[in-house]
Structure formats: structure tokens, C-alpha cells
Design an enzyme around this catalytic site. Sequence first.
Site, PDB file in Angstrom:
ATOM      1  N   HIS A 306     -19.504  30.121  91.679  1.00  0.00           N
ATOM      2  CA  HIS A 306     -18.358  30.037  90.765  1.00  0.00           C
ATOM      3  C   HIS A 306     -17.976  31.451  90.346  1.00  0.00           C
ATOM      4  O   HIS A 306     -18.851  32.303  90.160  1.00  0.00           O
ATOM      5  CB  HIS A 306     -18.731  29.210  89.523  1.00  0.00           C
ATOM      6  CG  HIS A 306     -17.545  28.715  88.790  1.00  0.00           C
ATOM      7  ND1 HIS A 306     -16.884  29.483  87.876  1.00  0.00           N
ATOM      8  CD2 HIS A 306     -16.889  27.543  88.874  1.00  0.00           C
ATOM      9  CE1 HIS A 306     -15.864  28.796  87.406  1.00  0.00           C
ATOM     10  NE2 HIS A 306     -15.841  27.613  87.997  1.00  0.00           N
ATOM     11  N   ASP A 363     -18.432  20.395  91.392  1.00  0.00           N
ATOM     12  CA  ASP A 363     -18.113  19.572  92.561  1.00  0.00           C
ATOM     13  C   ASP A 363     -19.333  19.117  93.342  1.00  0.00           C
ATOM     14  O   ASP A 363     -19.211  18.288  94.239  1.00  0.00           O
ATOM     15  CB  ASP A 363     -17.191  20.362  93.509  1.00  0.00           C
ATOM     16  CG  ASP A 363     -15.848  20.614  92.884  1.00  0.00           C
ATOM     17  OD1 ASP A 363     -15.316  19.672  92.280  1.00  0.00           O
ATOM     18  OD2 ASP A 363     -15.329  21.738  92.979  1.00  0.00           O
TER      19      ASP A 363
END
Length: 447
Positions: A306, A363
Site C-alpha cells: 500500500h 483487498d
Amino acid sequence: MNNSAKLELDGRIYELPLVVGTEGERAVDISQLRQQSGWITLDEGYGNTGSCRSNITFIDGEKGILRYRGVPIEELAEASTFIETAFLIIYGQLPTQRELRRFSELLTRSENIHEDMKYHFEGFPSNAHPMAILSSMINAASCFYPELMRGYDPATFEAQAARLISQVRTIAAFAYRKSRGMPIIYPKPSFKYTANFLHMMFSDPYEDYDLKPEVVRALDLIFLLHADHEQNCSTATVRFIASSQANLFASAAAGVCALWGPLHGGANQAVIEMLDHIRSTGDDGSRFIQEVKDKKSGKRLMGFGHRVYKHYDPRAKIIKRKCDELLNALKVEDPLLDIAKRLEETALRDPYFVERRLYPNVDFYSGIIMRAIGIPVEMFTVVFAIGRMPGWIANYREISMGSASRIYRPRQIYTGSNQRPYVPISERGSDGGSASRGTGQPAQPAR
Ligand code: ACO
């Protein structure tokens, strides 16, 4: 602490004001730099650039903190609902009972799309990706509400926002039904937001879908956890479009397009495809991890890493727990969950991932929950888009209300050819087309 930074350029010192956020985040304000010095800053991918001041969402990526309007995501996940959280994100405060009732009623009144919009669905091929249908239909919806053409209007904003939150779910379900050649199921006013989405997705004209409370709660949680995430690619896109004073629906449609990419919201679909691939090749995940570490393979461990989190994504923690809970409750055994857990364990021990501080993101496990619910993989990113709508709307509102807002218009450092003359086609030689003659890179090193 000083209240300015000094920058020396061409022998001159420029004082740049410092800005500190309410959580102590620090920035150097360079908004006057070009005007004063002729220089700009270069930050490809915007990893060091604050594009705005915002009151909506706070993330501390080092500590794994996420708060909507100051309220920790863990508390909201435990006690709130998607719709209550949507209100908090858009309007800045948790609603009173009366406000929540009013908001819910407004959503219910807005849930049906204009009947003529149904004809638009007929124009899409049956194998169209639902994200393409979703973005097109949100944009098309603005044709039915002329008041939107006035841009941001505080008097009609509440109704428009409710319409968008409510109808995105109707459009999404219709898109799915269309792609499967199934008849459209209309929303039921007696159902709450998430139950109604499941009803429109999975009921039949002759038989209602069996709404299991644990399924409704799990999907509601997925919506809630996706509801905002400060200046990610799609939200920044929404702000970008809104900064030109385009309408709310146009801005949200652009957000859907930005979200679609596999490096962003499309990752939830890509994770399941990756896990399926690993299973079908008889790999236990270790071969795939080796491939990912070889940069030449061009592969990434989807659902990992991320831009902001250099720690476990707090949403991923909550989703992982819910994933175990839901699969147990439904008595579903999904081999992909085992592969995912093994991949996570392996990656978190591997120096490649440890050194780069790559952890599971939101996710990584959300797709496994959606599979257990029966949501098809091509709808995963659509579910993300439904969840992200309050965040986009809040950011649209914030930029539209901001008196100091200017159109977003970054600069660039030009690295193309220096001035050169136009050459008539008859004098350009005959061998090869422009494609083989290059990509417009400078004929000489840029100065
Ligand atoms: N698998 C393998 N290596 C990775 C991964 C990954 N998932 N993510 C980052 N890396 C590596 C990069 O190759 C790079 O290595 P290098 O320093 O040797 O060149 C290093 O880690 C830093 O990565 P960047 O690409 O610079 O990180 P960036 O902040 O630009 O990208 C992103 C963040 C896009 C999320 C990236 O981690 C990624 O592609 N992850 C997989 C896709 C994904 O899960 N996206 C969902 C993000 S969450 C969301 O949008 C809801």
C-alpha cells in the site's frame, strides 16, 4: 518548531511556510514557489505531495490507524452500519436518531432509477464488465436530473447525494442481472440498504432470496470498511473532476473508472484470480512468491502493499476476522482461503516483503467473503465502488464548498523534443512509419 523552511535556489533563499495538521502531520507549503522563483517541485506519483487540506479521513500508515471524521475504523466496524457511517463521512457528525431516519427515508425514496434508464442497459453487450456499465450509467443518470447541471448547489446536494448512494446499488444489481440474462429485480422499500442490494442481486421474480443476517452484516461491513480512504487514486480523481465544477454524478463516474484498475480497487478481483491460478497450477503459493520476487516476471502479490500503510492495513485485520467468522457460520470451506493464509504467512516471513514493508491490504481477504456470499468475481470492484461512494461524495462536497478551491492543474517537466520544424510528408523518407521511428523521445539530450 520553526514556522517556515528555507530553500536556496539560484543563490536566493526562499522562505516556505510550514503547515501542521490536527494529528501533527507536517507539510512545506510550496504554493507560492513557482510564482516567487520560477521553480516547481517534481513528485511523480505524488508520494510526497499533499494535494489538499481535508477534514474527512485520517490515516497513519506507519501505525496502521484509520479514522473517519475522527472515529476509529475498529469502533465503526464493531458498532455502526454502512449508512450511519456514510452520514458521518458526508456530513461530519454521527447522525441523531431523527437525522438517521430522515437519511434512510431519503435513500429509500431515491432507490429506483428513472424507468427510461433501463433501456440503456440493453445497449451493452452481455459480456460487458460491470464496472464499465456502472461508470457509464452513473454518468448517464445525470441526464435525468437537470438540477445537476448547475454544479454544486447546497439546496439540492442532500437529495443528489442520497440519489447517488441509493441508485449506485440499483444500477450495480441491474448491471449484474443484465450480464447474466436475468430479469431485473426492483428494490423493496421495506429492506435496509445492504439487504436490498442482495435482494436485487439474487431474488427471482417468483422467489425471494433468503436474506441471512450474517451475510447482510458481512457485506454491510465490507461497504463500511471501503467507505473512504483519503486521497487514494479514485478519490483524488473525483476531487480533480469536481475542481472543474463538473457535477456530482460526472465526478463519481470518473471515480469508478479510476477505481477499476488492478492496482487500485480492481485488486480484489485480481486477488481471487491469482489465488485461483495458484490452486490450478498445484502450487502451494511458494512458487508464486518466488516469481513475484523476480522483477522480470512482472507479477505482484495482489492484495499486498500500500502506498500509505507500511504496517498491517487495519481494514484487512477486520476483514480477515470476518472472513473466518462468515465461512464458519455458512459452513463454507474455501480452498482459496487456505492458500491466502499460507501466502500471507510466507510473505510476512520473507525478507523481500519485510524490507519493503508490504502487508496485506483491504483487498486480500475481501474477495473470499464475497465469494462465500455468492457475488461473482467481476462484481467485486463494483461492491468496492458502492462502498466508496460516501467518501467520493464527501470529498466532492468538501472541494465544492471550499472557498479557496482552485481548479486542479499540476505542472510538468517537459522532456520532449526541442523546437523543430514541420517537415512535409513528401520529405520524410519512405522506410517505416512513425511507430518505428520512435516514440517522440528527444533527438538530443534534454537540456
Ligand atoms: N508484490 C510484490 N512487490 C511489490 C508489491 C506487491 N504487491 N507492492 C509493492 N512491491 C514492491 C515494488 O516492486 C517496489 O519494489 P522495489 O523497491 O524493489 O522497486 C516496492 O515494493 C515499492 O513498491 P511501489 O510500487 O513503489 O509502491 P507504490 O506505493 O507505488 O504502490 C501499490 C502501491 C500499487 C498498492 C502496490 O503495493 C501494488 O501494486 N500492490 C498490489 C496491488 C494491490 O493490492 N492494490 C490494492 C491497493 S489497496 C487499494 O487500492 C484499495
